[in-house]
Enzyme design. Structure first.
Site, PDB file in Angstrom:
ATOM      1  CD  GLU A 101      19.492 -15.767   1.626  1.00 33.41           C
ATOM      2  OE1 GLU A 101      18.684 -14.980   2.137  1.00 33.41           O
ATOM      3  OE2 GLU A 101      19.947 -16.746   2.239  1.00 33.41           O
ATOM      4  CB  SER A 151      14.311  -6.006   5.977  1.00 34.00           C
ATOM      5  OG  SER A 151      15.129  -6.201   4.853  1.00 34.00           O
ATOM      6  CB  SER A 173      16.213 -14.713  -0.131  1.00 32.38           C
ATOM      7  OG  SER A 173      16.821 -13.849   0.786  1.00 32.38           O
TER       8      SER A 173
END
Length: 323
Positions: free
Chosen positions: A14, A297, A164
């Site tokens: 990530e 996000s 993720s």
């Protein structure tokens, strides 16, 4: 002016997303209140990176940096590392030992929430529903028929400690299980295999805002792919609808559960919990304690819907850590 270290990078798959998150924090941090420093944390080096991309090594004895003969110490750390060592408790414990405030939860909560199996086990007695699950550790014998008997098909195979959506597969036939298990083992030596929950997927942000625990407007996730995987999360292969298309009662219900989980675990800072609602019952999948902070996000989207700017969101996190 307070010196703020924004830590980003990390040791997991990530790290690229973390660098984007960290740079967003750097960009939106209130420069009239704080001196912001971008700190890259990698296995091979911990460095302060200035605006000209020069690197200065971090002294790990006290987490300071010397630039042109001046030693700089930090008043607070803004943690933007997804995955290890920022989301699993290692950095939290290190900063606690050094007595440096940081913006995420404490080390125990970080370690617990990073471990999906342990998190769901701890929350179960509080009436929080989850998928049916089967656990494997590397080296365990793989009995595919036993797994399918327990969780059914289709099912999800996930690394226990990774984010993720790295290493996750949706398995539709028993024959696909061994490959999916191999894929998950590339990310972690522990696996969780879960029953497929056919329902509405939502993501619920809970934060401490100015001393009060609040639930942000909920996001509904409609993935174009088979599930909310890496592509869906970061490459636009999903619709993210904030606020979610839920009834008022359901919005209240899932928000209450997410808030209860935050309070039960004595969380601090940001949290984002994922749920799938099946037959009017929210089932929890996981909780992220260092959720993505890129402009795409979910937490920034939810904050915007609540009328909270990124600058406010980041200032709030630092002020609470310093308090």
């Amino acid at each position: 002016m307070k010196n703020i270290a924004i830590i980003m990078g990390g040791y997991s798959s990530e790290y690229k997303i973390s660098l984007i998150s960290g740079n967003v924090v750097y960009k939106f941090l209130d420069k009239s209140k704080y001196n912001a420093f971008r700190i890259h944390i990698f296995k091979e080096k911990w460095v302060y990176v200035d605006d000209a991309e020069n690197e200065f090594p971090i002294d790990r004895n006290d987490f300071s940096v010397t630039v042109n003969g001046n030693k700089i110490s930090f008043d607070c750390v803004f943690n933007a590392i997804h995955g290890t060592p920022g989301e699993d408790g290692l950095m939290q414990a290190y900063f606690e030992l050094l007595g440096i405030p940081q913006t995420s939860c404490d080390y125990y909560q970080a370690a617990l929430t990073f471990n999906k199996r342990d998190l769901l086990s701890v929350l179960k007695p509080y009436g929080i529903k989850t998928a049916i699950s089967y656990y494997l550790n590397k080296g365990d014998e793989i009995n595919t028929s036993e797994i399918i008997n327990k969780v059914g098909l289709p099912c999800f195979v996930k690394p226990n400690k990774a984010g993720s959506s790295f290493g996750i597969s949706k398995v539709k036939t028993e024959a696909e299980l061994p490959t999916a298990i191999e894929t998950a083992y590339k990310e972690d030596n522990e696996i969780i295999i879960e029953s497929f929950l056919d329902g509405t997927e939502v993501s619920v942000g809970v934060i401490n805002y100015k001393g009060e625990i609040i639930v942000l407007p909920i996001t509904e996730i409609v993935s174009e792919n088979d599930f909310f995987d890496y592509e869906a999360k970061y490459q636009g292969k999903s619709q993210e609808i904030t606020p979610a298309r839920l009834s008022d009662e359901m919005t209240q219900k899932v928000g209450t559960i997410a808030k209860r989980a935050y309070e039960v675990l004595k969380m601090k800072g940001f949290s984002r919990s994922e749920f799938i609602i099946v037959n009017d019952e929210p089932h929890m999948l996981e909780m992220n304690t260092i959720p993505g902070l890129t402009t795409e996000s979910l937490i920034p989207q939810q904050a915007a819907a609540a009328g909270i700017s990124l600058e406010d969101l980041f200032t709030n996190a630092i002020e609470l850590a310093l308090a």
